[in-house]
Design an enzyme around this catalytic site. Structure first.
Site, PDB file in Angstrom:
ATOM      1  N   LYS A 243      35.149  44.123  39.088  1.00 42.57           N
ATOM      2  CA  LYS A 243      34.750  44.429  37.711  1.00 42.57           C
ATOM      3  C   LYS A 243      34.166  45.831  37.717  1.00 42.57           C
ATOM      4  O   LYS A 243      33.159  46.078  38.382  1.00 42.57           O
ATOM      5  CB  LYS A 243      33.710  43.393  37.263  1.00 42.57           C
ATOM      6  CG  LYS A 243      33.187  43.598  35.855  1.00 42.57           C
ATOM      7  CD  LYS A 243      32.321  42.425  35.405  1.00 42.57           C
ATOM      8  CE  LYS A 243      31.698  42.704  34.062  1.00 42.57           C
ATOM      9  NZ  LYS A 243      31.008  41.554  33.466  1.00 42.57           N
TER      10      LYS A 243
ATOM     11  N   THR B 209      31.249  33.560  29.984  1.00 44.44           N
ATOM     12  CA  THR B 209      31.505  33.933  28.597  1.00 44.44           C
ATOM     13  C   THR B 209      32.755  33.279  28.042  1.00 44.44           C
ATOM     14  O   THR B 209      32.831  32.965  26.862  1.00 44.44           O
ATOM     15  CB  THR B 209      31.618  35.476  28.500  1.00 44.44           C
ATOM     16  OG1 THR B 209      30.320  36.000  28.694  1.00 44.44           O
ATOM     17  CG2 THR B 209      32.128  35.929  27.168  1.00 44.44           C
TER      18      THR B 209
ATOM     19  N   THR C 195      32.601  36.585  34.373  1.00 47.47           N
ATOM     20  CA  THR C 195      33.226  37.755  34.982  1.00 47.47           C
ATOM     21  C   THR C 195      32.322  38.456  36.001  1.00 47.47           C
ATOM     22  O   THR C 195      32.823  39.146  36.887  1.00 47.47           O
ATOM     23  CB  THR C 195      33.628  38.787  33.904  1.00 47.47           C
ATOM     24  OG1 THR C 195      32.471  39.149  33.159  1.00 47.47           O
ATOM     25  CG2 THR C 195      34.697  38.234  32.996  1.00 47.47           C
ATOM     26  N   ASP C 196      30.997  38.286  35.883  1.00 49.17           N
ATOM     27  CA  ASP C 196      30.083  39.078  36.724  1.00 49.17           C
ATOM     28  C   ASP C 196      30.353  38.917  38.216  1.00 49.17           C
ATOM     29  O   ASP C 196      30.329  39.892  38.959  1.00 49.17           O
ATOM     30  CB  ASP C 196      28.622  38.700  36.445  1.00 49.17           C
ATOM     31  CG  ASP C 196      28.125  39.248  35.117  1.00 49.17           C
ATOM     32  OD1 ASP C 196      28.922  39.867  34.392  1.00 49.17           O
ATOM     33  OD2 ASP C 196      26.931  39.049  34.807  1.00 49.17           O
TER      34      ASP C 196
END
Ligand code: GLU
Length: 416
Positions: free
Chosen positions: A243, A89, A165-166
């Site tokens: 996360k 992202t 970020t995943d």
């Protein structure tokens, strides 16, 4: 609105302010109640249509080329950092046909979109690959580790890696095990894409650049928003970060330890003694046949046989509580270990540590040969087992290495 096209330079007057900026392309322009402009500073802001008193076009069709990287003049008073882009992202924009988010910006785009970077350091940019992080495979970690080593060898003072970020926590752990670095290596990402008014991309990138340029430590870390507003970011240890929220800007937290420190526009503050080293070393051998298994009530014990048959050499179990599975699995786990598979236990509670001495379940699993992974995150134990099995298949050596702290992944005692 039809008079204005994305890319137009517009002047906007609201009840209390005037803005000048480039109208950003986004589907909301046709129906939704706000528009987004890119200000001269590089920041994007959303302005609600109800607030707008006047809008006028100042210039026409600014092409995206406008944002291409201008050669920065090297300033010898500044540190040098390399920004390595991998996708996600932080490098995404909205596809106006499908409404989906796609990786689109190159490293140059990122730097040009965030002009503050040029004030922090002499910036070098490189795209290593361009993937959403759910598509990253262990071979990409190796590619990235090699690219990072290559940049460090050029003599830069720090590295920033932009990443989805995943699976950022897996990559940060992999780099921490594979790479001994003499300079800060900072991974960062964004929960909201750069063309959204609420994007965290610029600030995460700026804070990461500050840490990479001015941080006096030799370690892999993750820098992400520390709270929902834009006040500070936290510096997380690479093997301890997770996360914990699907959309919040402050989704990342340090687990079972405290962050290394925090960074804002004007300061870096460290909470722990910094690790300082001179050595640059790369050890990228990985055994890819490792499985991360989350135990759940009703898990068919035959799954363990299937994993062995499929060729897995190691299994990390995310067990319940202090490190348990149903007793229905014991026989299969024993057979697997006897056939040479390394099996390690973490806890799916995320916080806390396994203690397999408390209940008979844990004691039996230990007798069978399961390795208790202390307070290691399941994801970190998974990456670590791959890295260890890349070096040795000797079960005793694997156990000894799993229980050795290599990159801050284990602490001897937990503060409750
Ligand atoms: N799922 C994508 C990824 O991890 C986008 C999400 C993000 O970057 O935060 O790359």
């Amino acid at each position: 609105m039809p008079k204005y096209k994305p890319g137009d330079l517009v002047g906007i007057e609201t009840k209390d302010r005037k803005y000048t900026g480039i109208l950003m392309e986004r589907p909301e322009l046709s129906g939704d109640n706000y528009l987004v402009i890119k200000l001269e500073s590089g920041y994007n802001i959303g302005i609600s249509l109800d607030r707008i008193k006047k809008i006028k076009k100042i210039g026409t069709g600014v092409k995206r080329e406008k944002f291409k990287l201008k050669k920065h003049k090297k300033d010898s008073s500044k540190k040098d950092i390399s920004i390595l882009a991998t996708g996600g992202t932080i490098a995404s924009r909205v596809d106006y046909i499908t409404g989906g988010v796609h990786s689109a910006f190159s490293a140059e785009d990122l730097i040009s979109a965030v002009p503050e970077l040029g004030e922090i350091a002499n910036i070098h940019g490189k795209q290593i690959f361009n993937k959403f992080s759910e598509n990253i495979v262990p071979r990409d970690w190796i590619k990235l580790a090699k690219a990072t080593e290559k940049e460090i060898k050029k003599g830069v003072n720090g590295i920033v890696i932009t990443h989805g970020t995943d699976t950022l926590g897996y990559t940060s752990a992999a780099l921490a095990f594979m790479l001994k670095t003499p300079v800060p290596v900072v991974l960062t990402g964004a929960q909201r894409s750069s063309d959204r008014g609420s994007s965290d991309a610029s600030l995460n990138l700026i804070h990461s650049a500050i840490v990479a340029a001015r941080g006096n430590f030799s370690e892999v870390v993750v820098v992400m928003h520390g709270e929902t507003s834009d006040s500070f970011s936290l510096i997380h240890p690479a093997t301890r970060v997770r996360k914990l929220h699907s959309s919040r800007r402050d989704a990342f937290q340090t687990i079972n330890s405290k962050p290394n420190g925090r960074v804002s526009m004007n300061s870096i503050e460290f909470f722990k003694e910094a690790k300082l080293a001179k050595e640059l070393r790369l050890d990228t051998k990985l055994e890819e046949q490792v499985f991360l298994l989350k135990y759940f009530p009703g898990l068919n014990p035959k799954v363990i046989d299937d994993l062995v048959k499929t060729g897995y050499k190691g299994i990390v179990i995310g067990g319940t509580g202090l490190g348990h599975t149903s007793d229905l699995l014991f026989e299969k786990i024993k057979d697997a270990i006897e056939s040479g598979i390394s099996i390690a236990m973490t806890s799916q509670t995320i916080f806390g540590r396994v203690n397999m001495n408390v209940y008979s379940t844990g004691r039996i699993l230990q007798d069978i040969g399961v390795i208790p992974c202390e307070d290691m995150l399941s994801e970190t134990a998974y990456v670590k087992l791959m890295w260890i099995l890349g070096q040795t298949k000797n079960p005793e050596k694997v156990r000894e290495m799993m229980l050795t702290n290599y990159a801050g992944e284990i602490t001897e005692r937990s503060d409750i």
